[in-house]
Each structure stands twice: as C-alpha cells, then as structure tokens.
Design a protein around this motif. Structure first.
Motif, PDB file in Angstrom:
ATOM      1  N   VAL A   1       0.854  -1.188   0.000  1.00 46.77           N
ATOM      2  CA  VAL A   1       0.000   0.000   0.000  1.00 46.77           C
ATOM      3  C   VAL A   1       0.893   1.241   0.000  1.00 46.77           C
ATOM      4  N   VAL A   2       0.591   2.156  -0.923  1.00 44.97           N
ATOM      5  CA  VAL A   2       1.320   3.413  -1.039  1.00 44.97           C
ATOM      6  C   VAL A   2       0.505   4.497  -0.349  1.00 44.97           C
ATOM      7  N   VAL A   3       1.071   5.108   0.679  1.00 46.59           N
ATOM      8  CA  VAL A   3       0.412   6.192   1.411  1.00 46.59           C
ATOM      9  C   VAL A   3       0.903   7.510   0.837  1.00 46.59           C
ATOM     10  N   MET A   4      -0.020   8.391   0.455  1.00 41.89           N
ATOM     11  CA  MET A   4       0.329   9.576  -0.327  1.00 41.89           C
ATOM     12  C   MET A   4      -0.308  10.841   0.244  1.00 41.89           C
ATOM     13  N   ALA A   5       0.452  11.941   0.201  1.00 41.13           N
ATOM     14  CA  ALA A   5      -0.111  13.249   0.549  1.00 41.13           C
ATOM     15  C   ALA A   5       0.697  14.336  -0.147  1.00 41.13           C
ATOM     16  N   HIS A   6       0.114  15.534  -0.164  1.00 41.73           N
ATOM     17  CA  HIS A   6       0.644  16.630  -0.977  1.00 41.73           C
ATOM     18  C   HIS A   6       1.635  17.509  -0.200  1.00 41.73           C
ATOM     19  N   GLY A   7       1.915  18.648  -0.799  1.00 45.85           N
ATOM     20  CA  GLY A   7       2.906  19.568  -0.257  1.00 45.85           C
ATOM     21  C   GLY A   7       2.280  20.766   0.415  1.00 45.85           C
ATOM     22  N   LEU A   8       2.910  21.916   0.256  1.00 45.97           N
ATOM     23  CA  LEU A   8       2.569  23.136   0.970  1.00 45.97           C
ATOM     24  C   LEU A   8       1.174  23.631   0.580  1.00 45.97           C
ATOM     25  N   GLY A   9       0.216  23.438   1.484  1.00 42.79           N
ATOM     26  CA  GLY A   9      -1.143  23.890   1.238  1.00 42.79           C
ATOM     27  C   GLY A   9      -1.885  23.085   0.196  1.00 42.79           C
ATOM     28  N   GLY A  10      -1.313  21.952  -0.261  1.00 42.82           N
ATOM     29  CA  GLY A  10      -1.933  21.170  -1.312  1.00 42.82           C
ATOM     30  C   GLY A  10      -2.945  20.168  -0.781  1.00 42.82           C
ATOM     31  N   VAL A  11      -3.844  19.759  -1.661  1.00 44.63           N
ATOM     32  CA  VAL A  11      -4.843  18.740  -1.328  1.00 44.63           C
ATOM     33  C   VAL A  11      -4.788  17.644  -2.381  1.00 44.63           C
ATOM     34  N   LYS A  12      -5.435  16.533  -2.071  1.00 51.11           N
ATOM     35  CA  LYS A  12      -5.291  15.336  -2.890  1.00 51.11           C
ATOM     36  C   LYS A  12      -5.788  15.512  -4.318  1.00 51.11           C
ATOM     37  N   GLU A  13      -6.736  16.454  -4.523  1.00 52.40           N
ATOM     38  CA  GLU A  13      -7.266  16.677  -5.878  1.00 52.40           C
ATOM     39  C   GLU A  13      -6.240  17.288  -6.829  1.00 52.40           C
TER      40      GLU A  13
ATOM     41  N   PHE B   1      -7.012  20.996   6.141  1.00 53.75           N
ATOM     42  CA  PHE B   1      -7.024  21.232   4.700  1.00 53.75           C
ATOM     43  C   PHE B   1      -8.003  20.295   4.008  1.00 53.75           C
ATOM     44  N   GLY B   2      -8.495  20.731   2.844  1.00 54.96           N
ATOM     45  CA  GLY B   2      -9.320  19.880   2.013  1.00 54.96           C
ATOM     46  C   GLY B   2     -10.554  19.372   2.732  1.00 54.96           C
TER      47      GLY B   2
ATOM     48  N   ASP C   1     -12.993  25.147  -6.407  1.00 53.90           N
ATOM     49  CA  ASP C   1     -12.496  26.266  -5.608  1.00 53.90           C
ATOM     50  C   ASP C   1     -11.663  25.707  -4.463  1.00 53.90           C
ATOM     51  N   VAL C   2     -10.360  25.616  -4.676  1.00 51.53           N
ATOM     52  CA  VAL C   2      -9.448  25.100  -3.660  1.00 51.53           C
ATOM     53  C   VAL C   2      -8.755  26.280  -2.987  1.00 51.53           C
ATOM     54  N   PRO C   3      -8.971  26.508  -1.689  1.00 51.71           N
ATOM     55  CA  PRO C   3      -8.282  27.611  -1.018  1.00 51.71           C
ATOM     56  C   PRO C   3      -6.769  27.462  -1.145  1.00 51.71           C
ATOM     57  N   LYS C   4      -6.090  28.549  -1.469  1.00 54.90           N
ATOM     58  CA  LYS C   4      -4.647  28.491  -1.665  1.00 54.90           C
ATOM     59  C   LYS C   4      -3.935  29.511  -0.785  1.00 54.90           C
ATOM     60  N   ASP C   5      -4.350  29.567   0.471  1.00 56.33           N
ATOM     61  CA  ASP C   5      -3.630  30.383   1.440  1.00 56.33           C
ATOM     62  C   ASP C   5      -3.461  29.569   2.715  1.00 56.33           C
ATOM     63  N   VAL C   6      -2.565  30.026   3.575  1.00 54.21           N
ATOM     64  CA  VAL C   6      -2.330  29.355   4.851  1.00 54.21           C
ATOM     65  C   VAL C   6      -2.156  30.412   5.932  1.00 54.21           C
ATOM     66  N   ALA C   7      -2.299  29.984   7.182  1.00 51.87           N
ATOM     67  CA  ALA C   7      -2.041  30.888   8.302  1.00 51.87           C
ATOM     68  C   ALA C   7      -0.595  31.362   8.242  1.00 51.87           C
ATOM     69  N   ALA C   8      -0.392  32.669   8.335  1.00 59.90           N
ATOM     70  CA  ALA C   8       0.914  33.263   8.055  1.00 59.90           C
ATOM     71  C   ALA C   8       1.995  32.843   9.035  1.00 59.90           C
TER      72      ALA C   8
END
Length: 297
Positions: free
Chosen positions: A31-43, A68-69, A206-213
């Motif tokens: 099984v390959v467990v996968m996740a994204h990077g900075l502020g990214g989501v699986k879509e 996120f997501g 509409d994927v939010p593309k900001d993060v807490a500063a």
C-alpha cells in the motif's frame, strides 16, 4: 474514507487494483500512502499518480492533512509541521489495518513539502518498506533564501501579526497566499509558481490556496533532509534540476546520505513533473523503483 489523527480526522481516498475476488481474498498487497505539499490537497494531481500505481497492482491511500481539504481541524488552512507529521504516522497506522494490505509493505510517497515529511516518517519508522520523495523540501534555510529579501520581510511581518493576534486576542488567523506573481507577498513567488500551481488545480473547483501566516516563522527552522541518513529502506528521490522552490543542491546532498537512496534528476521545474511528458517520465521511474523494491507479488 476517514481515519483519526489527534482529536480530528483525515479524509482519504482508497484506490484498489482491479483484481478478482479470489486474488483479493488470498493476496496481501503493498500500500502506497500519499499526501501533498505546501497547502496542497489530494485533488491536485495526486489522483493521476494513484491511478497509475493502482493499475500496477498497488493499494493507494491518498489523504488530506488536518485543516485542509476534506479533513477536519480548526482553524482552517493551518499548516503546522508537527501536526502534519502526526497525520503521516496516523495514515501509516491506518494503512496497515486495511483489508488486502500487507502491513509489512507500506510505502510512503510525498511531494514538495510532503517530500520532507516522508523522509522524516521513514527515518522514524523502520517498518516502512520504501519511500518516494518527489521534488522534496529538505532545507528550510535554502528555501527561505530563495525568497526575495523584501518578500521575506513582508512575510515575517504578516507572520508576527498572526502569532500575536491568535495568541493574545484569539483572533482568526492572518492569512498569506501560498503562491503569487514575482514581487507579491506570498510563500512561492518564483516566475513559474503561479502558472505551475494553476496547472495542477482541478478545473472548475475552488481550492483555497492560502495558509495561516505563522508558518513563515517555522519553515526556516525545518531541515527534514538531515534525516535522510537515518532511512534504512530503499528511497527514491525525484529531483528537479530547475527547482525554484525546493533548491536541488541541498536535496542532492542529503539524498546522497541515504544508505539505500536512488537519485533521479529531471531537467524540469518544481511544478513540471506533475503534468505532461515530465509526469510520464517521473511516474514511469517511480513504478520501476516500486517494482524493484516492493513488488506486488
């Protein structure tokens, strides 16, 4: 599906290979467990990778970090390094309980900021069978120095305002965009950042593309690449030679210290290997790595 992490839950997709009921009942699969990077989501193009791995016979658990997501967690868009690494540990633990999964053959796959997380995850969990770190964030100082000085100053001011507001008067987070045009106040402002991120965003969503500063104060002190030397399993490092976000020099230095590391260089930018011909070369190399080290049967 969802799985628990801390006091919240992470949302995930489970990809299962097209196999007969008899094979499903008798064959435990990697099984390959996968996740994204900075502020990214699986879509954001993780489905493209998971589809290729699943077609080759692998289970894939693709998850969103808390905050996120589709995952739980308040406040939204809070990027906390330790919380995300806790999410990785929870995801690996959940993967080991999946029907059809071989708990001894879990692969961790991370991209960009998530590429740094999988280096740490594999270094801490000796049961991990293999790791794939794609254009990984490895050196916070190097990444911070790649940001123009004036932008860094603006990011720091916004981060301090976020910390003071959240801790002293319990205000909502002060946000900062994860990407923007050169000269804007954003975490990624290289010439290829805006077009690169927008190429991997799913059309019509509409994927939010900001993060807490406040995250801007943490990144400079994070050096996940230093843990590459502690990884005992096979490790694949996909390094983009024109990477303007995760500088390739430090990544190659750290990757060379992994006892069973394999480094593959691509004449591409940070966002190129998610799409087009660069994606095809990249995913083909990753499948070859998996076949060598964690074969389906």
């Amino acid at each position: 599906m969802t799985f628990s992490s801390g006091s919240d839950s992470c949302a995930a997709w489970l990809y299962t290979p097209a196999i007969s009921e008899e094979d499903a009942a008798t064959t435990a699969r990697p099984v390959v467990v996968m996740a994204h990077g900075l502020g990214g989501v699986k879509e954001e193009r993780l489905d493209a990778f998971a589809e290729r791995f699943s077609a080759a016979g692998y289970l894939c658990l693709v998850f969103d970090y808390r905050h996120f997501g589709a995952s739980g967690g308040q406040p939204r868009q809070l990027l906390d390094i330790e919380r995300q690494r806790e999410d990785w540990r929870a995801a690996v633990a959940h993967a080991r309980t999946l029907e059809q999964a071989d708990p001894g053959r879990v692969v961790v796959w991370g991209t960009s900021f998530g590429g740094g997380h999988v280096i740490v995850t594999a270094a801490e969990d000796r049961r991990i069978a293999a790791v794939i770190a794609q254009c990984p964030f490895t050196d916070g100082l190097a990444s911070s120095l790649a940001i123009p000085p004036l932008t860094s100053l603006k990011l720091t001011a916004r981060a301090l305002a976020d910390v003071v507001g959240s801790r002293l008067v319990h205000r909502a987070p002060v946000m900062v965009p994860t990407y923007g045009a050169p000269g804007s106040t954003a975490l990624m402002t290289s010439p290829d950042a805006a077009a690169g991120v927008e190429r991997i965003l799913p059309p019509g969503t509409d994927v939010p593309k900001d993060v807490a500063a406040r995250f801007a104060l943490d990144i400079v002190r994070s050096f996940p690449g230093r843990r590459a030397k502690d990884i005992t399993c096979p490790a694949f490092f996909a390094v983009c030679e024109r990477d303007s976000v995760a500088p390739p020099g430090p990544t190659q230095k750290y990757a060379a210290q992994a006892p069973r590391g394999e480094i593959k260089l691509y004449g591409a930018g940070h966002f190129d290997i998610y799409v087009g011909e660069d994606f095809e070369r990249n995913v083909t190399d990753q499948l070859a790595f998996l076949t060598r080290h964690v074969p389906v049967v």
